[in-house]
Design a protein around this motif. Sequence first.
Motif, PDB file in Angstrom:
ATOM      1  N   LYS A  94      11.523   3.362 -15.257  1.00  0.00           N
ATOM      2  CA  LYS A  94      11.855   4.418 -14.322  1.00  0.00           C
ATOM      3  C   LYS A  94      11.706   5.801 -14.948  1.00  0.00           C
ATOM      4  CE  LYS A  94      13.331   1.135 -11.648  1.00  0.00           C
ATOM      5  NZ  LYS A  94      12.632   0.745 -10.440  1.00  0.00           N
ATOM      6  N   ARG A  95      10.926   5.923 -16.020  1.00  0.00           N
ATOM      7  CA  ARG A  95      10.948   7.180 -16.778  1.00  0.00           C
ATOM      8  C   ARG A  95      10.493   8.369 -15.950  1.00  0.00           C
ATOM      9  NH1 ARG A  95       7.092   3.868 -19.245  1.00  0.00           N
ATOM     10  NH2 ARG A  95       4.937   4.480 -18.950  1.00  0.00           N
ATOM     11  N   TRP A  96       9.643   8.137 -14.961  1.00  0.00           N
ATOM     12  CA  TRP A  96       9.215   9.267 -14.150  1.00  0.00           C
ATOM     13  C   TRP A  96      10.361   9.802 -13.300  1.00  0.00           C
ATOM     14  CZ3 TRP A  96       8.981   9.111  -8.725  1.00  0.00           C
ATOM     15  CH2 TRP A  96       9.197   7.863  -8.155  1.00  0.00           C
ATOM     16  N   LEU A  97      11.364   8.942 -13.031  1.00  0.00           N
ATOM     17  CA  LEU A  97      12.528   9.391 -12.280  1.00  0.00           C
ATOM     18  C   LEU A  97      13.599   9.983 -13.183  1.00  0.00           C
ATOM     19  CD1 LEU A  97      12.970   6.324  -9.922  1.00  0.00           C
ATOM     20  CD2 LEU A  97      12.093   8.568  -9.291  1.00  0.00           C
ATOM     21  N   VAL A 127      13.995   8.860  -3.472  1.00  0.00           N
ATOM     22  CA  VAL A 127      13.393   8.412  -4.721  1.00  0.00           C
ATOM     23  C   VAL A 127      11.986   7.884  -4.530  1.00  0.00           C
ATOM     24  CG1 VAL A 127      13.627   6.773  -6.613  1.00  0.00           C
ATOM     25  CG2 VAL A 127      15.646   7.932  -5.730  1.00  0.00           C
ATOM     26  N   SER A 128      11.795   7.073  -3.521  1.00  0.00           N
ATOM     27  CA  SER A 128      10.480   6.474  -3.338  1.00  0.00           C
ATOM     28  C   SER A 128       9.478   7.511  -2.848  1.00  0.00           C
ATOM     29  CB  SER A 128      10.566   5.313  -2.338  1.00  0.00           C
ATOM     30  OG  SER A 128      10.948   5.783  -1.075  1.00  0.00           O
ATOM     31  N   HIS A 129       8.322   7.496  -3.423  1.00  0.00           N
ATOM     32  CA  HIS A 129       7.235   8.409  -3.048  1.00  0.00           C
ATOM     33  C   HIS A 129       7.735   9.860  -2.957  1.00  0.00           C
ATOM     34  CE1 HIS A 129       4.915   4.805  -1.988  1.00  0.00           C
ATOM     35  NE2 HIS A 129       6.049   4.373  -1.470  1.00  0.00           N
ATOM     36  N   PRO A 130       8.252  10.407  -4.064  1.00  0.00           N
ATOM     37  CA  PRO A 130       8.838  11.752  -4.008  1.00  0.00           C
ATOM     38  C   PRO A 130       7.824  12.846  -3.707  1.00  0.00           C
ATOM     39  CG  PRO A 130       8.645  11.004  -6.284  1.00  0.00           C
ATOM     40  CD  PRO A 130       8.313   9.829  -5.429  1.00  0.00           C
ATOM     41  N   PHE A 143      18.929  -0.308 -11.229  1.00  0.00           N
ATOM     42  CA  PHE A 143      17.713   0.133 -10.561  1.00  0.00           C
ATOM     43  C   PHE A 143      17.013  -1.096  -9.995  1.00  0.00           C
ATOM     44  CE2 PHE A 143      18.645   3.155 -13.867  1.00  0.00           C
ATOM     45  CZ  PHE A 143      18.372   4.391 -13.311  1.00  0.00           C
ATOM     46  N   TYR A 144      16.940  -1.181  -8.683  1.00  0.00           N
ATOM     47  CA  TYR A 144      16.251  -2.284  -8.027  1.00  0.00           C
ATOM     48  C   TYR A 144      15.089  -1.717  -7.214  1.00  0.00           C
ATOM     49  CZ  TYR A 144      20.530  -5.097  -8.763  1.00  0.00           C
ATOM     50  OH  TYR A 144      21.607  -5.764  -9.292  1.00  0.00           O
ATOM     51  N   ASP A 145      13.983  -2.400  -7.209  1.00  0.00           N
ATOM     52  CA  ASP A 145      12.915  -2.079  -6.252  1.00  0.00           C
ATOM     53  C   ASP A 145      12.084  -3.331  -6.028  1.00  0.00           C
ATOM     54  OD1 ASP A 145      10.305  -1.817  -8.029  1.00  0.00           O
ATOM     55  OD2 ASP A 145      11.881  -0.744  -9.094  1.00  0.00           O
ATOM     56  N   SER A 146      11.673  -3.525  -4.790  1.00  0.00           N
ATOM     57  CA  SER A 146      10.895  -4.696  -4.422  1.00  0.00           C
ATOM     58  C   SER A 146      10.104  -4.387  -3.165  1.00  0.00           C
ATOM     59  CB  SER A 146      11.810  -5.906  -4.186  1.00  0.00           C
ATOM     60  OG  SER A 146      12.668  -5.653  -3.089  1.00  0.00           O
ATOM     61  N   VAL A 147       9.149  -5.262  -2.879  1.00  0.00           N
ATOM     62  CA  VAL A 147       8.366  -5.180  -1.644  1.00  0.00           C
ATOM     63  C   VAL A 147       8.487  -6.533  -0.953  1.00  0.00           C
ATOM     64  CG1 VAL A 147       6.130  -4.753  -0.590  1.00  0.00           C
ATOM     65  CG2 VAL A 147       6.752  -3.585  -2.723  1.00  0.00           C
ATOM     66  N   SER A 148       8.821  -6.522   0.327  1.00  0.00           N
ATOM     67  CA  SER A 148       9.019  -7.767   1.070  1.00  0.00           C
ATOM     68  C   SER A 148       8.085  -7.833   2.266  1.00  0.00           C
ATOM     69  CB  SER A 148      10.472  -7.880   1.544  1.00  0.00           C
ATOM     70  OG  SER A 148      11.371  -7.843   0.450  1.00  0.00           O
ATOM     71  N   LEU A 149       7.633  -9.052   2.554  1.00  0.00           N
ATOM     72  CA  LEU A 149       6.796  -9.319   3.720  1.00  0.00           C
ATOM     73  C   LEU A 149       7.473 -10.414   4.543  1.00  0.00           C
ATOM     74  CD1 LEU A 149       4.823  -8.933   1.036  1.00  0.00           C
ATOM     75  CD2 LEU A 149       3.038  -9.197   2.744  1.00  0.00           C
ATOM     76  N   PRO A 150       7.453 -10.324   5.873  1.00  0.00           N
ATOM     77  CA  PRO A 150       8.058 -11.375   6.698  1.00  0.00           C
ATOM     78  C   PRO A 150       7.270 -12.676   6.596  1.00  0.00           C
ATOM     79  CG  PRO A 150       6.879  -9.794   8.064  1.00  0.00           C
ATOM     80  CD  PRO A 150       6.876  -9.241   6.675  1.00  0.00           C
ATOM     81  N   SER A 163       6.565  -5.649 -12.461  1.00  0.00           N
ATOM     82  CA  SER A 163       7.114  -5.171 -13.734  1.00  0.00           C
ATOM     83  C   SER A 163       6.940  -3.679 -13.964  1.00  0.00           C
ATOM     84  CB  SER A 163       6.474  -5.944 -14.899  1.00  0.00           C
ATOM     85  OG  SER A 163       5.066  -5.745 -14.936  1.00  0.00           O
ATOM     86  N   GLU A 164       5.885  -3.078 -13.465  1.00  0.00           N
ATOM     87  CA  GLU A 164       5.581  -1.678 -13.774  1.00  0.00           C
ATOM     88  C   GLU A 164       5.841  -0.797 -12.549  1.00  0.00           C
ATOM     89  OE1 GLU A 164       4.811  -0.923 -16.986  1.00  0.00           O
ATOM     90  OE2 GLU A 164       5.153  -3.083 -17.206  1.00  0.00           O
ATOM     91  N   HIS A 165       6.935  -0.064 -12.590  1.00  0.00           N
ATOM     92  CA  HIS A 165       7.297   0.751 -11.429  1.00  0.00           C
ATOM     93  C   HIS A 165       6.241   1.811 -11.137  1.00  0.00           C
ATOM     94  CE1 HIS A 165      10.081   2.569  -8.544  1.00  0.00           C
ATOM     95  NE2 HIS A 165       9.653   3.729  -8.999  1.00  0.00           N
ATOM     96  N   GLU A 166       5.606   2.326 -12.181  1.00  0.00           N
ATOM     97  CA  GLU A 166       4.616   3.380 -11.985  1.00  0.00           C
ATOM     98  C   GLU A 166       3.418   2.908 -11.170  1.00  0.00           C
ATOM     99  OE1 GLU A 166       5.966   2.459 -14.732  1.00  0.00           O
ATOM    100  OE2 GLU A 166       6.765   4.148 -15.874  1.00  0.00           O
ATOM    101  N   GLU A 167       3.219   1.593 -11.074  1.00  0.00           N
ATOM    102  CA  GLU A 167       2.085   1.040 -10.329  1.00  0.00           C
ATOM    103  C   GLU A 167       2.510   0.496  -8.967  1.00  0.00           C
ATOM    104  OE1 GLU A 167       0.329  -1.839 -12.956  1.00  0.00           O
ATOM    105  OE2 GLU A 167       0.044  -0.392 -14.566  1.00  0.00           O
ATOM    106  N   GLN A 168       3.727   0.804  -8.556  1.00  0.00           N
ATOM    107  CA  GLN A 168       4.254   0.258  -7.305  1.00  0.00           C
ATOM    108  C   GLN A 168       3.460   0.723  -6.094  1.00  0.00           C
ATOM    109  OE1 GLN A 168       6.288  -2.089  -7.253  1.00  0.00           O
ATOM    110  NE2 GLN A 168       7.873  -1.975  -5.688  1.00  0.00           N
ATOM    111  N   LYS A 169       2.981   1.963  -6.142  1.00  0.00           N
ATOM    112  CA  LYS A 169       2.187   2.449  -5.010  1.00  0.00           C
ATOM    113  C   LYS A 169       0.949   1.591  -4.800  1.00  0.00           C
ATOM    114  CE  LYS A 169       3.444   7.352  -4.915  1.00  0.00           C
ATOM    115  NZ  LYS A 169       2.937   8.736  -4.979  1.00  0.00           N
ATOM    116  N   ARG A 170       0.328   1.208  -5.904  1.00  0.00           N
ATOM    117  CA  ARG A 170      -0.870   0.383  -5.792  1.00  0.00           C
ATOM    118  C   ARG A 170      -0.534  -1.009  -5.265  1.00  0.00           C
ATOM    119  NH1 ARG A 170      -6.263   1.487  -5.191  1.00  0.00           N
ATOM    120  NH2 ARG A 170      -7.290  -0.543  -5.283  1.00  0.00           N
TER     121      ARG A 170
END
Length: 430
Positions: A252-255, A116-119, A4-11, A64-71
Motif C-alpha cells: 500500500k506504499r502509494w497510499l 482510496v480506490s482510484h484516487p 488493509f483489505y482489497d478484492s475484486v468479486s464477480l457474481p 498480491s500487488e496492489h499497484e497492479e489492481q487497476k490492470r
Amino acid sequence: MGVFYDSVSLPGDQRRAVLTALERWLAHRGFELHDGPALFDLDPVWDRGVFLRTNGKWTVVCYSEHEEQKRVLHELGTLEAPLLSLWLWDSEVWGWDVLDGGRFAGTFSSDPDFYVSHPDISIGRQNRPHGTAETLASRFGLDATTGAAIGRLGNLADNEQAFAELCRLLDLEGANAGYGELEHGTVPEPDGWRTEHLVFVHRTAVDPLEVDLHQARITRWSPGPGGTIEAVTGTVEIQPAVLQELERTRRKRWLMLSLLKPIGAVARAGKQCQEWLGRIFTSGGRGGAMSTGFRIEGRKLINDRHGCRIEIPAEAEPVVVSARPASVFAFRLGGVEVTCTARRLSKVEEILRRPGGSKVERDDKTETVDGLPTRHVVIRLAERGGGGRLVLDVVQTPRAFYVFVCRVPSEIDPAVYDAVRETVTGFRLS
C-alpha cells in the motif's frame, strides 16, 4: 495500525473464466502458473500471487500487488460481468466500486472526503458516479431488505465491523480479507467457501543448476542508511503484529507514503528483522490464532507442503507459525525459539551473511542423517547490538534451502545447544 483489505468479486462461479483471463494477462508479462504448491514467500520482482475464493454465488480475487489492481480490473472487465471492488483502508475508511462494461457504475466511500480506490478519479464525476445501495441492488439482484440494511451501514462507528457486515449481507464473506491475511493464515475460512492459492513465476526466474552450500562464503553485511545492526540481528523488540502491518504497507506504499516517511527507518528495520527471523510470527492475528504450517504427530513435526519432517526433544514444544508458504517449522526449547524457513537456492548469498561488527565463531560443514549437506554457523553479535549469538543451521535439498535460526544469550546452555543440533541433523524429506 489497522488492516488493509482489497478484492475484486464477480457474481457466480467464474473460477475457470477468471483464471483464464489472469493467465493470459500474466503470460503476456512473462509470468507462468507455477505447477505445485508454493514453497517460498513472493519475490516482488519474479512472482505474482492470487487467492481465488468461491462459494457458488461469487468468485473473489485477491491479488498480491496492489499497484497492479487497476490492470486486474481491466482484465476481469473483459468477462462481460459486473465487477465489485471492495476495500478497507487502515480500518478507518471502507468502500466499494461497481464496474460494468469497463465503466464505473457507482462508487461509495464511508468518508466522502477521503476515497482510496482510484484516487486519480474524483467521486461524483460523470465517469465515476456516486454509488448507493440501489446501485448494488440493480447490478447484483439484491432484495429490498438487504439494500436497506446496506444503506444503514454508514451509521456504524466501527469501520471493520461495517465492512464485515457489508460482506455478510452480500454473501461475500470471502471478501472480508486481503492477500496478506490469507497468506499469513490469520483469517478463518468462511463456511461454504473454497480457497485456492495460485503463484505465477516469471519465466526468467531460474534457480542455478549447481549450488554448493559447503563452498559458499559467509560475507559481511552492514545495514544501509537508517538501518541498525540491532534490527538485522533480531535484537530489537519489534512486535510480530508490527512486522505484519509493515508487510501490508509494502503493498500500500502509494497510499501510505506520507505516513511512512517519518518511520522509514523502522520499516526498513522491520523488513530486515523479518528476513533474519524467517518471517515467522508467534502470536495470533485478527480473527483468531494463526494456523500452523505443519502438523504434529507425537514428537514429530511434519510439513506436507514442503515434504519434510523433524523430531523435537520431549522437553520442546511446537509454537504457532505463520501460514506463509516459506514458514516450515517452529519450536521452543529451554527458552530458545527456533524457526525454520524455506529459501530459494539462488538466495545462498543472502542466507550466509553476518551482521556488521559480528564474528563467526563456528562454521561446520556436515550432513544430515539422510546425507543432505548442512552448514552450522555460530555468529557472535556485537555488544552494541545487544550481544548474544545467532545460531544458523542450513540444510540443502534439491529444490530449497531450509534455514533454522535462533538467537541465544552469550552463554549457551550446552544441553539446549546439543538438542537443537540433534533436531536439525534429524531433518528428513518425506
